[in-house]
Design a protein around this motif. Structure first.
Motif, PDB file in Angstrom:
ATOM      1  N   GLU A   1       0.861  -1.184   0.000  1.00 54.79           N
ATOM      2  CA  GLU A   1       0.000   0.000   0.000  1.00 54.79           C
ATOM      3  C   GLU A   1       0.896   1.232   0.000  1.00 54.79           C
ATOM      4  OE1 GLU A   1      -3.695   2.041   2.495  1.00 54.79           O
ATOM      5  OE2 GLU A   1      -3.397  -0.136   2.510  1.00 54.79           O
ATOM      6  N   ASP A   2       0.577   2.169  -0.849  1.00 50.38           N
ATOM      7  CA  ASP A   2       1.404   3.358  -0.992  1.00 50.38           C
ATOM      8  C   ASP A   2       1.259   4.263   0.235  1.00 50.38           C
ATOM      9  OD1 ASP A   2       2.825   5.561  -1.814  1.00 50.38           O
ATOM     10  OD2 ASP A   2       1.294   6.267  -3.215  1.00 50.38           O
ATOM     11  N   PRO A   3       2.318   4.463   1.022  1.00 48.62           N
ATOM     12  CA  PRO A   3       2.215   5.301   2.216  1.00 48.62           C
ATOM     13  C   PRO A   3       2.159   6.790   1.903  1.00 48.62           C
ATOM     14  CG  PRO A   3       4.482   4.593   1.923  1.00 48.62           C
ATOM     15  CD  PRO A   3       3.674   3.886   0.865  1.00 48.62           C
ATOM     16  N   ASP A   4       2.505   7.161   0.664  1.00 47.55           N
ATOM     17  CA  ASP A   4       2.553   8.572   0.286  1.00 47.55           C
ATOM     18  C   ASP A   4       1.391   8.999  -0.605  1.00 47.55           C
ATOM     19  OD1 ASP A   4       5.038   9.088   1.624  1.00 47.55           O
ATOM     20  OD2 ASP A   4       6.052   8.005   0.011  1.00 47.55           O
ATOM     21  N   TYR A   5       0.402   8.128  -0.725  1.00 48.13           N
ATOM     22  CA  TYR A   5      -0.738   8.437  -1.596  1.00 48.13           C
ATOM     23  C   TYR A   5      -1.418   9.742  -1.147  1.00 48.13           C
ATOM     24  CZ  TYR A   5      -5.106   7.933  -4.149  1.00 48.13           C
ATOM     25  OH  TYR A   5      -6.183   8.153  -4.968  1.00 48.13           O
ATOM     26  N   VAL A   6      -1.846  10.536  -2.111  1.00 48.70           N
ATOM     27  CA  VAL A   6      -2.508  11.814  -1.832  1.00 48.70           C
ATOM     28  C   VAL A   6      -3.976  11.732  -2.233  1.00 48.70           C
ATOM     29  CG1 VAL A   6      -2.582  14.279  -2.347  1.00 48.70           C
ATOM     30  CG2 VAL A   6      -0.375  13.116  -2.153  1.00 48.70           C
ATOM     31  N   SER A   7      -4.845  12.086  -1.299  1.00 48.06           N
ATOM     32  CA  SER A   7      -6.281  12.035  -1.520  1.00 48.06           C
ATOM     33  C   SER A   7      -6.894  13.408  -1.258  1.00 48.06           C
ATOM     34  CB  SER A   7      -6.916  11.007  -0.569  1.00 48.06           C
ATOM     35  OG  SER A   7      -8.324  11.018  -0.663  1.00 48.06           O
ATOM     36  N   TRP A   8      -8.035  13.665  -1.852  1.00 45.88           N
ATOM     37  CA  TRP A   8      -8.821  14.826  -1.437  1.00 45.88           C
ATOM     38  C   TRP A   8      -9.330  14.584  -0.015  1.00 45.88           C
ATOM     39  CZ3 TRP A   8      -9.051  19.294  -4.060  1.00 45.88           C
ATOM     40  CH2 TRP A   8      -8.713  19.282  -5.417  1.00 45.88           C
ATOM     41  N   TRP A   9      -9.439  15.645   0.751  1.00 41.19           N
ATOM     42  CA  TRP A   9      -9.841  15.487   2.157  1.00 41.19           C
ATOM     43  C   TRP A   9     -11.261  14.921   2.298  1.00 41.19           C
ATOM     44  CZ3 TRP A   9     -11.454  19.766  -0.336  1.00 41.19           C
ATOM     45  CH2 TRP A   9     -12.623  20.382   0.070  1.00 41.19           C
ATOM     46  N   THR A  10     -12.048  15.022   1.250  1.00 41.01           N
ATOM     47  CA  THR A  10     -13.420  14.518   1.267  1.00 41.01           C
ATOM     48  C   THR A  10     -13.500  13.025   0.997  1.00 41.01           C
ATOM     49  OG1 THR A  10     -13.581  15.105  -1.075  1.00 41.01           O
ATOM     50  CG2 THR A  10     -14.399  16.725   0.525  1.00 41.01           C
ATOM     51  N   ASP A  11     -12.389  12.426   0.554  1.00 38.70           N
ATOM     52  CA  ASP A  11     -12.395  11.034   0.120  1.00 38.70           C
ATOM     53  C   ASP A  11     -11.514  10.165   1.021  1.00 38.70           C
ATOM     54  OD1 ASP A  11     -14.020  11.777  -2.037  1.00 38.70           O
ATOM     55  OD2 ASP A  11     -12.266  12.241  -3.284  1.00 38.70           O
ATOM     56  N   ALA A  12     -11.732   8.861   0.941  1.00 41.71           N
ATOM     57  CA  ALA A  12     -10.961   7.909   1.745  1.00 41.71           C
ATOM     58  C   ALA A  12     -10.202   6.933   0.857  1.00 41.71           C
ATOM     59  CB  ALA A  12     -11.888   7.144   2.688  1.00 41.71           C
ATOM     60  N   ASP A  13      -9.884   7.354  -0.369  1.00 45.64           N
ATOM     61  CA  ASP A  13      -9.225   6.437  -1.296  1.00 45.64           C
ATOM     62  C   ASP A  13      -7.767   6.225  -0.929  1.00 45.64           C
ATOM     63  OD1 ASP A  13      -9.072   9.170  -2.007  1.00 45.64           O
ATOM     64  OD2 ASP A  13      -8.463   8.699  -4.047  1.00 45.64           O
ATOM     65  N   ARG A  14      -7.221   5.145  -1.451  1.00 42.62           N
ATOM     66  CA  ARG A  14      -5.842   4.754  -1.203  1.00 42.62           C
ATOM     67  C   ARG A  14      -5.365   3.934  -2.397  1.00 42.62           C
ATOM     68  NH1 ARG A  14      -7.961   0.838   3.591  1.00 42.62           N
ATOM     69  NH2 ARG A  14      -9.355  -0.417   2.320  1.00 42.62           N
ATOM     70  N   ALA A  15      -4.076   3.696  -2.481  1.00 39.54           N
ATOM     71  CA  ALA A  15      -3.501   2.911  -3.576  1.00 39.54           C
ATOM     72  C   ALA A  15      -2.946   1.618  -3.006  1.00 39.54           C
ATOM     73  CB  ALA A  15      -2.407   3.705  -4.280  1.00 39.54           C
ATOM     74  N   GLN A  16      -3.454   0.495  -3.520  1.00 36.68           N
ATOM     75  CA  GLN A  16      -3.064  -0.812  -2.993  1.00 36.68           C
ATOM     76  C   GLN A  16      -2.616  -1.748  -4.111  1.00 36.68           C
ATOM     77  OE1 GLN A  16      -6.745  -1.967  -1.052  1.00 36.68           O
ATOM     78  NE2 GLN A  16      -6.013  -1.226   0.923  1.00 36.68           N
ATOM     79  N   GLY A  17      -1.662  -2.616  -3.772  1.00 43.00           N
ATOM     80  CA  GLY A  17      -1.222  -3.655  -4.685  1.00 43.00           C
ATOM     81  C   GLY A  17      -1.603  -5.013  -4.134  1.00 43.00           C
ATOM     82  N   TRP A  18      -2.397  -5.762  -4.895  1.00 46.10           N
ATOM     83  CA  TRP A  18      -2.885  -7.086  -4.469  1.00 46.10           C
ATOM     84  C   TRP A  18      -2.290  -8.175  -5.356  1.00 46.10           C
ATOM     85  CZ3 TRP A  18      -6.669  -7.919  -0.569  1.00 46.10           C
ATOM     86  CH2 TRP A  18      -7.201  -6.756   0.005  1.00 46.10           C
ATOM     87  N   VAL A  19      -2.065  -9.362  -4.754  1.00 47.56           N
ATOM     88  CA  VAL A  19      -1.589 -10.509  -5.518  1.00 47.56           C
ATOM     89  C   VAL A  19      -2.533 -11.682  -5.264  1.00 47.56           C
ATOM     90  CG1 VAL A  19       0.812  -9.778  -5.529  1.00 47.56           C
ATOM     91  CG2 VAL A  19      -0.033 -11.215  -3.661  1.00 47.56           C
ATOM     92  N   ARG A  20      -2.629 -12.543  -6.256  1.00 50.93           N
ATOM     93  CA  ARG A  20      -3.524 -13.702  -6.167  1.00 50.93           C
ATOM     94  C   ARG A  20      -2.955 -14.726  -5.191  1.00 50.93           C
ATOM     95  NH1 ARG A  20      -6.934 -15.654 -10.317  1.00 50.93           N
ATOM     96  NH2 ARG A  20      -8.415 -17.122  -9.401  1.00 50.93           N
TER      97      ARG A  20
END
Length: 277
Positions: free
Chosen positions: A257-276
């Motif tokens: 999961e990207d610790p430096d991801y930038v989101s709008w303050w209104t949102d709770a999005d994040r950037a994640q990497g998943w593997v099967r």
């Protein structure tokens, strides 16, 4: 934080444009709309910061790619703060401002719902390595353009490529480019081939009951896909549907999961990497 700088010629161009309201409205109606609305909306309380944001907005929204290859980031960078360990665009106030919220609406329609900071682009590059990327639901292809510029091999697809058909989320607007990277249709994706020899990128797949995210993930699994980049909100948020998150929990493992991801303050999005699994 990068300081805003521009040539004298560019400053004179902007000054002339702002003095000619009819020309501004004709060439860049969304910029004119923002300036008209912003004057009546509450800002952050820091007049200097608000003025700097407005200048960035006008400079990058009216400039071409020679001005910036990532104008979205260049506009919002100065408004990023850290809240509870998350980097958010809030203009220095936890509650943000009405003016910033209006800018958010325009910027998301102009570029993308998620913000591709340079750090997140590098995180995606690290997670994907040499593997090609296929983005479904690419919108204007703004993320694809940033990743391609970073040296990644990426194909972008959307059910409504904005340069070919009407797209309610990314409408055609005078003074704005329709796409930043070639965006092909889902029909093109269907004939691409069945082997999932790529990392799947889902960036803000629609929520609120839309089946897009779960259908895309199911087809990826059927093609024996193994790596997924998901950029969006947690279950119950604005992105993805319940079957999508159920599939992730049942058959996938969160690797990064990207610790430096930038989101709008209104949102709770994040950037994640998943593997099967």
């Amino acid at each position: 934080m990068a300081q805003l700088s521009m040539t004298r010629q560019r400053w004179e161009e902007l000054s002339a444009l702002l003095k000619d309201e009819q020309k501004l409205q004709a060439r860049f109606p969304k910029v004119a709309e923002y300036l008209d609305m912003a004057a009546g909306l509450a800002g952050t309380g820091d007049d200097q910061a608000d003025a700097e944001f407005d200048l960035r907005f006008v400079h990058y929204m009216t400039g071409d790619r020679s001005v910036s290859s990532n104008p979205y980031w260049d506009i919002v960078e100065s408004s990023v703060d850290v809240r509870n360990g998350r980097r958010v665009v809030d203009g220095g106030r936890p509650e943000g401002s009405a003016r910033l919220a209006y800018a958010q609406m325009l910027l998301q329609a102009t570029y993308a719902y998620a913000i591709p900071s340079p750090e997140t682009v590098e995180w995606v590059k690290s997670f994907c390595g040499e593997t090609p990327i296929v983005e479904l639901g690419a919108g204007r292809g703004y993320w694809a353009a940033q990743l391609n510029k970073a040296g990644l091999n990426i194909e972008a697809y959307d059910s409504e490529p904005p340069d070919k058909v009407a797209n309610v989320s990314f409408p055609r607007v005078v003074g704005q480019v329709d796409i930043w990277h070639p965006v092909r249709s889902l029909d093109d994706f269907a004939v691409r081939g069945q082997t999932a020899d790529y990392t799947l990128l889902l960036c803000w797949p629609p929520g609120w009951g839309s089946q897009m995210s779960s259908q895309a993930l199911n087809k990826f699994e059927e093609a024996e896909g193994e790596r997924l980049v998901y950029i969006g909100e947690p279950r119950g948020g604005k992105t993805g549907n319940d079957p999508f998150f159920e599939a992730l929990n049942a058959r996938w493992r969160l690797e990064s999961e990207d610790p430096d991801y930038v989101s709008w303050w209104t949102d709770a999005d994040r950037a994640q990497g998943w593997v099967r699994r």
